[in-house]
Design a protein around this motif. Structure first.
Motif, PDB file in Angstrom:
ATOM      1  N   ARG A  32       5.003  -2.660  22.254  1.00 38.65           N
ATOM      2  CA  ARG A  32       3.788  -1.870  22.506  1.00 38.65           C
ATOM      3  C   ARG A  32       2.759  -2.127  21.402  1.00 38.65           C
ATOM      4  O   ARG A  32       1.566  -2.287  21.639  1.00 38.65           O
ATOM      5  N   LYS A  33       3.268  -2.222  20.182  1.00 42.75           N
ATOM      6  CA  LYS A  33       2.405  -2.453  19.013  1.00 42.75           C
ATOM      7  C   LYS A  33       1.775  -3.847  19.075  1.00 42.75           C
ATOM      8  O   LYS A  33       0.599  -4.024  18.768  1.00 42.75           O
ATOM      9  N   TYR A  87       0.859  -1.177   0.000  1.00 45.88           N
ATOM     10  CA  TYR A  87       0.000   0.000   0.000  1.00 45.88           C
ATOM     11  C   TYR A  87       0.896   1.228   0.000  1.00 45.88           C
ATOM     12  O   TYR A  87       1.903   1.254   0.710  1.00 45.88           O
ATOM     13  N   TYR A  93      11.619  -5.116  12.866  1.00 45.51           N
ATOM     14  CA  TYR A  93      12.901  -4.741  12.247  1.00 45.51           C
ATOM     15  C   TYR A  93      14.058  -5.366  13.014  1.00 45.51           C
ATOM     16  O   TYR A  93      14.592  -4.741  13.947  1.00 45.51           O
ATOM     17  N   HIS A 131      -2.110  -4.376   2.888  1.00 43.71           N
ATOM     18  CA  HIS A 131      -1.345  -3.547   3.814  1.00 43.71           C
ATOM     19  C   HIS A 131      -2.103  -2.225   3.935  1.00 43.71           C
ATOM     20  O   HIS A 131      -2.741  -1.772   2.983  1.00 43.71           O
ATOM     21  N   ALA A 182       2.270   2.992  14.433  1.00 53.03           N
ATOM     22  CA  ALA A 182       1.487   1.791  14.105  1.00 53.03           C
ATOM     23  C   ALA A 182       0.718   1.265  15.321  1.00 53.03           C
ATOM     24  O   ALA A 182      -0.370   0.701  15.166  1.00 53.03           O
ATOM     25  N   ASN A 183       1.245   1.445  16.542  1.00 56.29           N
ATOM     26  CA  ASN A 183       0.488   0.951  17.716  1.00 56.29           C
ATOM     27  C   ASN A 183      -0.863   1.661  17.820  1.00 56.29           C
ATOM     28  O   ASN A 183      -1.867   1.068  18.217  1.00 56.29           O
ATOM     29  N   ASP A 233      13.633   0.331  19.844  1.00 58.63           N
ATOM     30  CA  ASP A 233      12.757  -0.121  18.754  1.00 58.63           C
ATOM     31  C   ASP A 233      11.960  -1.365  19.179  1.00 58.63           C
ATOM     32  O   ASP A 233      10.779  -1.488  18.854  1.00 58.63           O
ATOM     33  N   HIS A 251      14.635  -0.344  13.082  1.00 55.10           N
ATOM     34  CA  HIS A 251      14.015   0.595  12.144  1.00 55.10           C
ATOM     35  C   HIS A 251      14.970   1.777  11.956  1.00 55.10           C
ATOM     36  O   HIS A 251      15.589   2.231  12.923  1.00 55.10           O
ATOM     37  N   LEU A 271       0.443  -0.722   9.271  1.00 53.70           N
ATOM     38  CA  LEU A 271       1.733  -0.015   9.281  1.00 53.70           C
ATOM     39  C   LEU A 271       1.548   1.457   9.551  1.00 53.70           C
ATOM     40  O   LEU A 271       0.486   2.016   9.248  1.00 53.70           O
ATOM     41  N   ARG A 272       2.592   2.077  10.043  1.00 54.92           N
ATOM     42  CA  ARG A 272       2.590   3.533  10.091  1.00 54.92           C
ATOM     43  C   ARG A 272       2.768   4.088   8.685  1.00 54.92           C
ATOM     44  O   ARG A 272       2.093   5.008   8.272  1.00 54.92           O
ATOM     45  N   GLY A 273       3.721   3.492   7.929  1.00 51.29           N
ATOM     46  CA  GLY A 273       4.068   4.027   6.615  1.00 51.29           C
ATOM     47  C   GLY A 273       5.064   5.162   6.743  1.00 51.29           C
ATOM     48  O   GLY A 273       5.547   5.453   7.845  1.00 51.29           O
ATOM     49  N   ASP A 274       5.421   5.750   5.620  1.00 54.76           N
ATOM     50  CA  ASP A 274       6.365   6.876   5.598  1.00 54.76           C
ATOM     51  C   ASP A 274       5.699   8.046   4.913  1.00 54.76           C
ATOM     52  O   ASP A 274       4.977   7.869   3.940  1.00 54.76           O
ATOM     53  N   ASN A 290       9.137  -0.316  21.346  1.00 58.00           N
ATOM     54  CA  ASN A 290       8.033   0.210  20.534  1.00 58.00           C
ATOM     55  C   ASN A 290       7.302  -0.936  19.828  1.00 58.00           C
ATOM     56  O   ASN A 290       6.076  -0.917  19.700  1.00 58.00           O
TER      57      ASN A 290
HETATM   58  P1  FAD Z   1       6.017   2.015  13.663  1.00 57.93           P
HETATM   59  O1  FAD Z   1       5.861   0.688  14.294  1.00 57.93           O
HETATM   60  O2  FAD Z   1       5.070   3.091  14.046  1.00 57.93           O
HETATM   61  O3  FAD Z   1       7.519   2.488  13.945  1.00 57.93           O
HETATM   62  C1  FAD Z   1       8.082   3.599  13.258  1.00 57.93           C
HETATM   63  C2  FAD Z   1       9.205   4.222  14.088  1.00 57.93           C
HETATM   64  O4  FAD Z   1       8.652   4.874  15.226  1.00 57.93           O
HETATM   65  C3  FAD Z   1      10.205   3.205  14.648  1.00 57.93           C
HETATM   66  O5  FAD Z   1      11.466   3.835  14.665  1.00 57.93           O
HETATM   67  C4  FAD Z   1       9.708   2.958  16.076  1.00 57.93           C
HETATM   68  O6  FAD Z   1      10.748   2.591  16.944  1.00 57.93           O
HETATM   69  C5  FAD Z   1       9.106   4.304  16.445  1.00 57.93           C
HETATM   70  N1  FAD Z   1       7.899   4.175  17.283  1.00 57.93           N
HETATM   71  C6  FAD Z   1       6.896   3.274  17.142  1.00 57.93           C
HETATM   72  N2  FAD Z   1       5.908   3.510  18.037  1.00 57.93           N
HETATM   73  C7  FAD Z   1       6.294   4.574  18.764  1.00 57.93           C
HETATM   74  C8  FAD Z   1       5.685   5.304  19.829  1.00 57.93           C
HETATM   75  N3  FAD Z   1       4.486   4.957  20.293  1.00 57.93           N
HETATM   76  N4  FAD Z   1       6.362   6.377  20.330  1.00 57.93           N
HETATM   77  C9  FAD Z   1       7.577   6.735  19.843  1.00 57.93           C
HETATM   78  N5  FAD Z   1       8.196   6.081  18.829  1.00 57.93           N
HETATM   79  C10 FAD Z   1       7.571   5.017  18.284  1.00 57.93           C
HETATM   80  N6  FAD Z   1       5.386   0.804   3.765  1.00 57.93           N
HETATM   81  C11 FAD Z   1       4.396   1.224   2.947  1.00 57.93           C
HETATM   82  O7  FAD Z   1       4.290   2.435   2.661  1.00 57.93           O
HETATM   83  N7  FAD Z   1       3.484   0.342   2.403  1.00 57.93           N
HETATM   84  C12 FAD Z   1       3.515  -0.974   2.681  1.00 57.93           C
HETATM   85  O8  FAD Z   1       2.685  -1.729   2.201  1.00 57.93           O
HETATM   86  C13 FAD Z   1       4.543  -1.457   3.572  1.00 57.93           C
HETATM   87  N8  FAD Z   1       4.605  -2.763   3.924  1.00 57.93           N
HETATM   88  C14 FAD Z   1       5.549  -3.185   4.819  1.00 57.93           C
HETATM   89  C15 FAD Z   1       5.555  -4.529   5.225  1.00 57.93           C
HETATM   90  C16 FAD Z   1       6.506  -4.996   6.128  1.00 57.93           C
HETATM   91  C17 FAD Z   1       6.454  -6.443   6.571  1.00 57.93           C
HETATM   92  C18 FAD Z   1       7.506  -4.117   6.615  1.00 57.93           C
HETATM   93  C19 FAD Z   1       8.574  -4.627   7.547  1.00 57.93           C
HETATM   94  C20 FAD Z   1       7.509  -2.785   6.223  1.00 57.93           C
HETATM   95  C21 FAD Z   1       6.538  -2.296   5.337  1.00 57.93           C
HETATM   96  N9  FAD Z   1       6.470  -0.955   4.948  1.00 57.93           N
HETATM   97  C22 FAD Z   1       5.481  -0.514   4.092  1.00 57.93           C
HETATM   98  C23 FAD Z   1       7.464   0.016   5.451  1.00 57.93           C
HETATM   99  C24 FAD Z   1       6.976   0.785   6.690  1.00 57.93           C
HETATM  100  O9  FAD Z   1       5.830   1.546   6.383  1.00 57.93           O
HETATM  101  C25 FAD Z   1       8.102   1.708   7.167  1.00 57.93           C
HETATM  102  O10 FAD Z   1       9.193   0.945   7.618  1.00 57.93           O
HETATM  103  C26 FAD Z   1       7.726   2.768   8.175  1.00 57.93           C
HETATM  104  O11 FAD Z   1       8.823   3.665   8.315  1.00 57.93           O
HETATM  105  C27 FAD Z   1       7.418   2.239   9.575  1.00 57.93           C
HETATM  106  O12 FAD Z   1       6.215   1.622   9.669  1.00 57.93           O
HETATM  107  P2  FAD Z   1       5.884   0.768  10.999  1.00 57.93           P
HETATM  108  O13 FAD Z   1       4.489   0.308  10.876  1.00 57.93           O
HETATM  109  O14 FAD Z   1       6.929  -0.230  11.260  1.00 57.93           O
HETATM  110  O15 FAD Z   1       5.982   1.957  12.091  1.00 57.93           O
END
Ligand code: FAD
Length: 280
Positions: free
Chosen positions: A159-160, A45, A140, A72, A118-119, A153, A144, A101-104, A156
């Motif tokens: 927590r998720k 996504y 990761y 996703h 993402a949590n 990480d 991450h 996911l959180r995404g970027d 975090n």
């Molecule tokens: P999070 O879990 O939110 O983490 C992001 C960062 O924030 C980390 O550094 C974490 O340590 C920190 N963090 C987390 N929660 C907190 C909190 N509560 N307070 C403070 N810091 C916190 N990207 C796309 O755009 N589309 C996709 O379809 C896609 N699919 C993926 C599938 C997989 C299996 C993987 C491993 C990655 C995928 N990604 C995708 C990439 C992903 O979106 C990026 O890596 C993004 O930067 C982080 O998403 P996340 O859900 O891991 O974020």
């Protein structure tokens, strides 16, 4: 596990193709991979809405195989109302699994949206839809890229998982111990759900190197050096890649990994060669 499922618990990830030819090819790839009885397929996504509609279309097409297909879903840049609509549409379409996911943030885009991590997305999905969806989240093993360190990480990540995820899928990596170390740290924080290694086949060194830099996955020096020595000999790269990644997968399975999730890049041959090398 159903008796019809592949004994190793494999799953396959696709991305939404840009062209009609890409879509036709994906149906063929889907059928070849469906024949191996995966646990599920997933479809990526694009953050910020660029490929959201295409993800839905591809989920529909891929799920016609009869294999559970998980879209996703990312929260960055989205409002809760949009996410609520999307969840309702997925429910109506019979989707019961998601990768959350959180995404970027796409560069130049304005607001972060209402859910920052993402949590918060997992909590939101549970609050809105109860137990309807099976939710997978990202992990990761090599940290991450934005995390200050691995321990933070993993906190975090825990927590998720505690927010209600059913399992995790990892970013790809080429060092088995990075995965085992991550799993140990997560278990020490009370995470009990399965953590499935994400597996990237090696087929094209230049693309792999670029992508690995961006997502923080390490290509060990010995692999890099060997791949560089092949220049553009794609057969040699593929043969070496199959060997290295098959051995990685076998080590992971032998060490207790509860399945393997393959980043197919919409190609069947590289992953099938690896799957066929593995034993229960
Ligand atoms: P999070 O879990 O939110 O983490 C992001 C960062 O924030 C980390 O550094 C974490 O340590 C920190 N963090 C987390 N929660 C907190 C909190 N509560 N307070 C403070 N810091 C916190 N990207 C796309 O755009 N589309 C996709 O379809 C896609 N699919 C993926 C599938 C997989 C299996 C993987 C491993 C990655 C995928 N990604 C995708 C990439 C992903 O979106 C990026 O890596 C993004 O930067 C982080 O998403 P996340 O859900 O891991 O974020």
């Amino acid at each position: 596990m159903s008796s019809h499922e592949h004994p190793l618990g494999i799953s396959f990830e696709f991305f939404p193709p840009n062209t009609d030819a890409g879509r036709d090819k994906l149906i063929h790839v889907r059928d070849e991979l469906a024949a191996r009885k995966p646990r599920f397929f997933s479809v990526t996504y694009g953050a910020g809405g660029s490929t959201q509609a295409r993800t839905r279309e591809v989920v529909r097409a891929v799920s016609e195989s009869g294999i559970t297909t998980a879209p996703h879903l990312s929260c960055i840049g989205s409002e809760k109302a949009q996410l609520r609509d999307l969840l309702a549409q997925y429910r109506e379409e019979g989707v019961d699994s998601l990768v959350a996911l959180r995404g970027d943030m796409p560069s130049g885009m304005g607001s972060i949206g209402e859910l920052r991590y993402a949590n918060e997305l997992v909590e939101f999905i549970r609050a809105e839809t109860g137990d309807h969806f099976d939710i997978a989240v990202a992990a990761y093993p090599e940290s991450h890229p934005q995390a200050p360190n691995l321990d933070k990480d993993v906190e975090n990540f825990a927590r998720k998982m505690k927010a209600g995820a059913n399992m995790a899928i990892t970013q790809y990596f080429f060092t088995a111990d990075a995965y085992f170390n991550f799993v140990d740290k997560a278990r020490a924080l009370g995470v009990e759900q399965p953590i499935i290694p994400g597996i990237m086949p090696i087929t094209n060194y230049t693309k792999l190197a670029r992508f690995s830099d961006a997502c923080g996955a390490e290509i060990p020096r010995w692999i890099r050096k060997q791949l560089e020595s092949y220049g553009d000999d794609s057969e040699a790269i593929a043969a070496f890649g199959t060997d290295v990644v098959s051995r990685l997968c076998q080590r992971l399975l032998d060490g207790g990994a509860p399945g393997l999730h393959f980043y197919t890049l919409n190609q069947s041959a590289p992953v099938l060669k690896i799957v066929d090398n593995l034993t229960d």
